[in-house]
Design a protein around this motif. Structure first.
Motif, PDB file in Angstrom:
ATOM      1  N   LEU A  75       0.675  -1.173  -0.349  1.00 36.13           N
ATOM      2  CA  LEU A  75       0.076  -0.041  -0.256  1.00 36.13           C
ATOM      3  C   LEU A  75       0.834   1.295   0.319  1.00 36.13           C
ATOM      4  N   LEU A  76       2.155   1.492   0.663  1.00 33.85           N
ATOM      5  CA  LEU A  76       3.054   2.332   0.936  1.00 33.85           C
ATOM      6  C   LEU A  76       3.530   2.631  -1.002  1.00 33.85           C
ATOM      7  N   PHE A  77       3.936   1.750  -1.862  1.00 36.87           N
ATOM      8  CA  PHE A  77       4.161   1.554  -2.815  1.00 36.87           C
ATOM      9  C   PHE A  77       2.782   1.833  -4.167  1.00 36.87           C
ATOM     10  N   ALA A  78       1.182   1.799  -3.701  1.00 36.41           N
ATOM     11  CA  ALA A  78      -0.082   1.852  -4.401  1.00 36.41           C
ATOM     12  C   ALA A  78      -0.126   4.013  -3.976  1.00 36.41           C
ATOM     13  N   SER A  79       0.767   4.315  -2.422  1.00 30.99           N
ATOM     14  CA  SER A  79       0.897   5.870  -2.568  1.00 30.99           C
ATOM     15  C   SER A  79       1.532   5.959  -3.826  1.00 30.99           C
ATOM     16  N   VAL A  80       3.250   5.359  -3.317  1.00 25.69           N
ATOM     17  CA  VAL A  80       3.384   6.188  -4.701  1.00 25.69           C
ATOM     18  C   VAL A  80       3.045   6.357  -5.656  1.00 25.69           C
ATOM     19  N   LEU A  81       2.616   5.153  -6.273  1.00 27.53           N
ATOM     20  CA  LEU A  81       2.367   5.473  -7.474  1.00 27.53           C
ATOM     21  C   LEU A  81       1.278   6.492  -7.568  1.00 27.53           C
ATOM     22  N   ALA A  82       0.032   6.657  -6.914  1.00 27.96           N
ATOM     23  CA  ALA A  82      -0.712   7.653  -6.954  1.00 27.96           C
ATOM     24  C   ALA A  82      -0.198   9.731  -7.004  1.00 27.96           C
ATOM     25  N   HIS A  83       0.522   8.662  -6.212  1.00 27.02           N
ATOM     26  CA  HIS A  83       1.988  10.475  -6.047  1.00 27.02           C
ATOM     27  C   HIS A  83       2.711  10.605  -7.477  1.00 27.02           C
ATOM     28  N   GLU A  84       3.109   8.896  -8.508  1.00 28.89           N
ATOM     29  CA  GLU A  84       3.351   9.865  -9.732  1.00 28.89           C
ATOM     30  C   GLU A  84       2.267   9.667 -10.788  1.00 28.89           C
ATOM     31  N   SER A 100       5.295   6.611 -19.321  1.00 27.58           N
ATOM     32  CA  SER A 100       5.170   5.325 -18.685  1.00 27.58           C
ATOM     33  C   SER A 100       5.851   5.576 -16.672  1.00 27.58           C
ATOM     34  N   ILE A 101       4.959   5.017 -15.773  1.00 24.57           N
ATOM     35  CA  ILE A 101       5.225   5.056 -14.479  1.00 24.57           C
ATOM     36  C   ILE A 101       6.987   3.942 -14.405  1.00 24.57           C
ATOM     37  N   THR A 102       7.628   3.971 -13.358  1.00 25.10           N
ATOM     38  CA  THR A 102       8.120   2.649 -12.895  1.00 25.10           C
ATOM     39  C   THR A 102       8.062   3.380 -10.914  1.00 25.10           C
ATOM     40  N   GLY A 107      11.743   5.256  -5.047  1.00 22.06           N
ATOM     41  CA  GLY A 107       9.314   5.136  -5.043  1.00 22.06           C
ATOM     42  C   GLY A 107       9.513   5.171  -6.265  1.00 22.06           C
ATOM     43  N   GLY A 108       8.985   6.095  -7.017  1.00 25.12           N
ATOM     44  CA  GLY A 108       8.504   6.083  -8.009  1.00 25.12           C
ATOM     45  C   GLY A 108       9.376   6.929  -9.467  1.00 25.12           C
ATOM     46  N   VAL A 109       9.159   6.977 -10.558  1.00 24.15           N
ATOM     47  CA  VAL A 109       9.990   7.853 -11.487  1.00 24.15           C
ATOM     48  C   VAL A 109       8.797   7.876 -12.979  1.00 24.15           C
ATOM     49  N   SER A 110       8.005   9.309 -13.011  1.00 24.27           N
ATOM     50  CA  SER A 110       7.342   9.563 -14.595  1.00 24.27           C
ATOM     51  C   SER A 110       8.587   9.845 -15.510  1.00 24.27           C
ATOM     52  N   ASN A 111       8.133   9.251 -16.345  1.00 22.15           N
ATOM     53  CA  ASN A 111       8.805   9.670 -18.027  1.00 22.15           C
ATOM     54  C   ASN A 111       8.044  10.214 -18.791  1.00 22.15           C
ATOM     55  N   LEU A 112       8.760  11.362 -18.684  1.00 23.16           N
ATOM     56  CA  LEU A 112       7.532  12.522 -19.085  1.00 23.16           C
ATOM     57  C   LEU A 112       9.014  12.427 -20.845  1.00 23.16           C
ATOM     58  N   ALA A 113       7.994  12.740 -21.868  1.00 21.64           N
ATOM     59  CA  ALA A 113       9.752  12.869 -23.419  1.00 21.64           C
ATOM     60  C   ALA A 113       9.597  14.037 -23.347  1.00 21.64           C
ATOM     61  N   LEU A 160      -0.507   4.117   7.615  1.00 24.85           N
ATOM     62  CA  LEU A 160       0.471   5.075   6.063  1.00 24.85           C
ATOM     63  C   LEU A 160      -0.459   6.282   5.814  1.00 24.85           C
ATOM     64  N   ALA A 161      -0.713   6.838   6.852  1.00 26.50           N
ATOM     65  CA  ALA A 161      -1.080   8.464   6.841  1.00 26.50           C
ATOM     66  C   ALA A 161       0.288   8.727   7.573  1.00 26.50           C
ATOM     67  N   LEU A 162       0.977   8.101   8.772  1.00 20.25           N
ATOM     68  CA  LEU A 162       2.625   8.932   8.647  1.00 20.25           C
ATOM     69  C   LEU A 162       3.252   8.766   7.384  1.00 20.25           C
ATOM     70  N   VAL A 163       3.616   7.857   7.019  1.00 19.78           N
ATOM     71  CA  VAL A 163       4.323   7.837   5.790  1.00 19.78           C
ATOM     72  C   VAL A 163       4.350   8.796   4.747  1.00 19.78           C
ATOM     73  N   ASN A 164       3.084   8.889   4.420  1.00 20.94           N
ATOM     74  CA  ASN A 164       2.580   9.049   3.345  1.00 20.94           C
ATOM     75  C   ASN A 164       2.595  11.109   3.973  1.00 20.94           C
ATOM     76  N   LEU A 165       2.711  11.526   5.089  1.00 19.16           N
ATOM     77  CA  LEU A 165       2.823  13.274   5.921  1.00 19.16           C
ATOM     78  C   LEU A 165       4.635  13.599   5.164  1.00 19.16           C
ATOM     79  N   LEU A 166       5.186  12.249   5.524  1.00 17.17           N
ATOM     80  CA  LEU A 166       6.858  11.703   5.433  1.00 17.17           C
ATOM     81  C   LEU A 166       6.561  11.889   3.748  1.00 17.17           C
ATOM     82  N   LEU A 167       6.343  11.801   3.136  1.00 13.16           N
ATOM     83  CA  LEU A 167       6.740  11.515   1.853  1.00 13.16           C
ATOM     84  C   LEU A 167       6.605  13.021   1.510  1.00 13.16           C
ATOM     85  N   GLY A 168       5.077  14.032   1.715  1.00 15.31           N
ATOM     86  CA  GLY A 168       4.218  14.694   1.292  1.00 15.31           C
ATOM     87  C   GLY A 168       5.835  16.033   1.473  1.00 15.31           C
TER      88      GLY A 168
END
Length: 647
Positions: A75-84, A100-102, A107-113, A160-168
């Motif tokens: 679910l943490l990486f699902a949150s990262v996916l939502a972020h990306e 794409s998103i990887t 975490g994650g990265v969005s590949n912009l053209a 998940l509330a804590l880690v998303n707060l820290l991620l943001g």
């Protein structure tokens, strides 16, 4: 056609980090997982199951801790996916294509053209990610409050509330390449109008934050927190390198800004008609003209590109009877406009793994631009004294040509040397063989050849035949028209300059100019004598002297037991070797004897599906389908090449 339009034209397949695999699509955006993500999930699940949850929710069983630990990691990486996804969706709203998103270990990265072209676009694309994480933190906090405590579900929601707060919060730090660094850059960019100044400030801020994390990690190590200290220092190292990489990116863009593709393109790149034979393409365009690929035209329109890679997939004996139309890469092709700048061409070639691009305007082919054109331009700039700018530019060209994933690109430390262009491509193909660079590339002013020392040997580029190779002193790996091939240093491939310049009458016959055929066979008393013919496909004569080599092959192309005995002792094939002059489009023959009856205690004999024959003094085999049951351990008695006039 703008750079953005060109990028849209080039959209053939989603682009991922090397080592990633696609798991599906969300909102039409391809989602991929890098193999390092698996380590991250396992590590997070273990840390939660072994430490965090037993302290936060005591009294549960080990299995329960592992289940909620694994669920939390996913679910943490699902949150990262939502972020990306928020980054990517806003980018699409601002007319920027998202490849794409990887998901990977960090975490994650969005590949912009393309990069945003306006500060307002960069601000919106960047700020939405941290905002989405803070919104998720609030949603999980509300869920946690609604669930009974203590309990597994409430503990997971609280985590998940804590880690998303820290991620943001972490991503709002104003240091490149974090989202906050991009927000900071967009604000400075908007205030000053200078993307260069904004990038410098954001990257220096990112490096400072990276060094702080490294120091904090070292302090944690000294106080006994080995795992936490190493992980913190590693993240700091990652951020520090990413900031430096961003600064180099900007240096390249500045040094190549205003250099249009039309200035460097080859306006006469050669052309192939759709009905041109593959043989003519190889000999005329590749070997004589030195082109790796040429455009294929029909009624004045670009309909495809044919390259040596396409020809390589076809058996040599089929080259004369196969047209380039049958093997070419068909339109729509990856193209570029003459008004686009050189940086756009470099990135496009790197992203798509291409050596050259057609330059097209209003549907008409104007020329071709290749990596070699870019290399010559950079060398000329250095020779004219632009040393400082070019050094920065070349280091980014390396990052682009290598198609470095965001992990490796960001992690690149300032180095004393680097690979570029052809050397970079060969290093990417065989990194463990080449080793790491010791010096930067240097050039011989007399012949233009390039040399670069590595920890394992020497990289060489020959201007005369445009071949890039690596040698360890005994063996060489050559990036030739058939891809990377290996040989002993004492040997040569047919396309090497030392072996086959433009053919002249009387030269030794080379495999590339020969065709092989079975003329017939005579059998009796368990013995078979086959007659084979070499045909000279060139327009000039050549010579053959000696015994061919041979190898029995099975249906998969793998080697079968083979024992070639030159001369053999079988009377029919005992004619001595002599120099055979083979006229243009003429032929010469040789005999092979084999026994079909088991010899001694043999119970089985190898039976071939094809035979690989190597012409005298050559290294490239010619394959021909033929069933040979060769007893005696695959013994083949080989006769010397004879003129066709000798019976």
């Amino acid at each position: 056609m703008t750079q953005q339009d060109t990028a849209r034209t080039a959209a053939i397949a989603p682009r991922h980090m090397p080592g990633s695999f696609s798991i599906g699509k969300v909102a039409g955006i391809d989602i991929a997982i890098h193999y390092t993500w698996l380590f991250a999930v396992a590590l997070i699940a273990w840390s939660l199951a072994a430490g965090y949850y037993p302290t936060d929710v005591p009294g549960l069983g080990a299995t329960t801790y592992w289940l909620i630990g694994l669920l939390s990691a996913v679910l943490l990486f699902a949150s990262v996916l939502a972020h990306e996804l928020t980054h990517s969706l806003v980018a699409r709203m601002r007319s920027i294509r998202v490849d794409s998103i990887t998901l990977f270990i960090f975490g994650g990265v969005s590949n912009l053209a393309t990069e945003p072209t306006k500060p307002s676009d960069e601000f919106l694309i960047s700020v939405v990610g941290p905002v989405s994480s803070l919104v998720l933190a609030g949603v999980f906090w509300v869920i946690a409050q609604a669930l009974p405590e203590p309990g597994p579900a409430g503990a997971v929601a609280s985590y998940l509330a804590l880690v998303n707060l820290l991620l943001g919060a972490f991503n709002l730090i104003p240091g490149f390449p974090l989202d906050g660094g991009r927000v900071f850059r967009s604000l400075v960019w908007g205030a000053t109008g200078s993307l260069r100044r904004a990038t410098l400030l954001a990257s220096y801020s990112g490096q400072a934050f990276g060094w702080l994390l490294i120091l904090w990690g070292l302090l944690r190590l000294l106080t006994g927190d080995a795992f936490g200290g190493l992980w913190t220092a590693f993240i700091g190292w990652f951020l520090n390198g990413a900031a430096e990489s961003a600064r180099r990116d900007q240096s390249l863009d500045e040094s190549l800004r205003g250099v249009p593709v039309s200035r460097l393109m080859d306006a006469n790149p050669g052309q192939a008609a759709t009905n041109m034979s593959v043989r003519d393409f190889v000999f005329q365009d590749v070997m004589d003209a030195g082109h790796r690929a040429v455009p294929v035209m029909s009624d004045g329109q670009l309909v495809g590109i044919v390259s040596m890679t396409d020809a390589r997939r076809l058996p040599g004996e089929a080259w004369p009877s196969t047209s380039v139309e049958q093997i070419m890469t068909r339109a729509p092709l990856v193209t570029i406009s003459p008004e686009d700048d050189l940086a756009a061409a470099i990135r496009l070639m790197a992203q798509k793994g291409l050596h050259q691009l057609p330059v097209v305007e209003n549907g008409q082919l104007l020329g071709m631009i290749s990596r070699e054109d870019v290399l010559r331009f950079l060398q000329l700039r250095q020779e004219l004294g632009a040393h400082r700018v070019e050094r920065q530019a070349v280091r980014l060209v390396l990052a682009v040509v290598l198609l470095v994933s965001p992990v490796a690109s960001a992690a690149a430390q300032p180095a004393t040397c680097s690979f570029m262009l052809g050397f970079a491509a060969l290093y990417t193909a065989i990194p463990n063989i080449v080793g790491e660079c010791i010096t930067d590339e240097s050039h011989n002013p007399e012949n233009g050849d390039a040399l670069q020392s590595t920890t394992n040997g020497l990289l060489v580029w020959r201007k005369a035949d445009n071949l890039t190779a690596f040698t360890n002193g005994t063996q060489s790996w050559v990036d030739g028209p058939f891809g990377v091939e290996t040989r002993l240093d004492a040997q040569r491939f047919f396309y090497g300059l030392a072996i086959i310049p433009t053919p002249t009458a009387g030269d030794r016959c080379h495999a590339a100019g020969l065709a092989l055929a079975v003329v017939g066979s005579d059998a009796g008393a368990g013995n078979v004598v086959g007659t084979f013919r070499f045909t000279n496909q060139l327009d000039v004569s050549c010579t053959l002297f000696g015994f061919p080599g041979a190898q029995l092959l099975d249906a998969a192309g793998d080697a079968l037991p083979t024992n070639v005995v030159r001369g053999g002792g079988f009377s029919v094939i005992s004619a001595p070797p002599l120099t055979v002059a083979v006229p243009a489009h003429g032929s010469a023959h040789f005999l092979i004897h084999w026994e079909q009856v088991p010899v001694g205690g043999e119970t089985t004999c190898p039976v071939s599906a094809s035979l690989a024959v190597i012409a005298p003094d050559e290294f490239l085999p010619l394959n021909i389908p033929i069933n040979i049951r060769a007893c005696g351990g695959g013994r083949l008695d080989m006769g010397a090449v004879q003129p066709d006039s000798v019976a």
